[in-house]
Design a protein around this motif. Sequence first.
Motif, mmCIF file in Angstrom:
data_model
loop_
_atom_site.group_PDB
_atom_site.id
_atom_site.type_symbol
_atom_site.label_atom_id
_atom_site.label_comp_id
_atom_site.label_asym_id
_atom_site.label_seq_id
_atom_site.Cartn_x
_atom_site.Cartn_y
_atom_site.Cartn_z
ATOM 1 N N ALA A 92 0.852 -1.185 0.000
ATOM 2 C CA ALA A 92 0.000 0.000 0.000
ATOM 3 C C ALA A 92 0.888 1.235 0.000
ATOM 4 N N ARG A 93 0.637 2.163 -0.916
ATOM 5 C CA ARG A 93 1.419 3.397 -1.007
ATOM 6 C C ARG A 93 1.075 4.344 0.153
ATOM 7 N N GLN A 94 -0.179 4.284 0.595
ATOM 8 C CA GLN A 94 -0.647 5.129 1.692
ATOM 9 C C GLN A 94 -1.645 4.313 2.506
ATOM 10 N N PRO A 95 -2.044 4.804 3.674
ATOM 11 C CA PRO A 95 -3.065 4.071 4.436
ATOM 12 C C PRO A 95 -4.344 3.939 3.620
ATOM 13 N N LEU A 96 -4.995 2.775 3.723
ATOM 14 C CA LEU A 96 -6.246 2.526 3.014
ATOM 15 C C LEU A 96 -7.357 2.375 4.041
ATOM 16 N N ALA A 97 -8.456 3.110 3.807
ATOM 17 C CA ALA A 97 -9.530 3.154 4.799
ATOM 18 C C ALA A 97 -10.871 2.751 4.194
ATOM 19 N N ILE A 98 -11.753 2.259 5.056
ATOM 20 C CA ILE A 98 -13.144 1.988 4.710
ATOM 21 C C ILE A 98 -13.985 2.817 5.665
ATOM 22 N N SER A 99 -14.835 3.687 5.113
ATOM 23 C CA SER A 99 -15.679 4.583 5.919
ATOM 24 C C SER A 99 -14.855 5.332 6.964
ATOM 25 N N GLY A 100 -13.683 5.801 6.556
ATOM 26 C CA GLY A 100 -12.842 6.597 7.440
ATOM 27 C C GLY A 100 -11.978 5.809 8.400
ATOM 28 N N GLU A 101 -12.163 4.504 8.485
ATOM 29 C CA GLU A 101 -11.369 3.671 9.389
ATOM 30 C C GLU A 101 -10.218 3.026 8.616
ATOM 31 N N VAL A 102 -8.976 3.351 9.021
ATOM 32 C CA VAL A 102 -7.813 2.779 8.349
ATOM 33 C C VAL A 102 -7.781 1.282 8.597
ATOM 34 N N ARG A 103 -7.772 0.537 7.502
ATOM 35 C CA ARG A 103 -7.761 -0.930 7.582
ATOM 36 C C ARG A 103 -6.443 -1.524 7.106
#
Length: 155
Positions: A92-103
Amino acid sequence: MKPRFEYGSEVRLVRNVRNDGTYPGLDPGTMLVQRGSVGYVRDVGTFLQDQVIYSVDFIDLGMRVGCREAELIPADAEWVPSRFEFRDKVRARQPLAISGEVRVQAGQSGEIQTVMEGDDGTPLYEVRFPGLTLLVPEVGLLPEDDAEQEDKHDD
């Protein structure tokens, strides 16, 4: 069923084609033709009476393989090549989030499961991270062995 392409049509492969066990002399799973390759329709047939199958000559590769209609587009149609392939290891190049929550944290490793085209025509990937599968645009991924770092800016 009316075939979309005719004998002699120049077509581009939009999915990788691997040996399903029917290509002689190569082990099942061996890559036959990579996505983006251009060939010519040599024959049109059907499989199980509900799938159009094209015999396509990939002259530059010296191969003739069977392709489903969904795997082909006209060679002159707009085509966006992708950076990654099925089973490539990525980060992952950057943090990946679902509905604002970093997963998924930046730098976390995953594996490409599916390559597809996003609504805007850019590559989109289904990536399997530990315990989670996400759809990620190409700009959100780096090759596993890439030493690229996010720029650090002093404010």
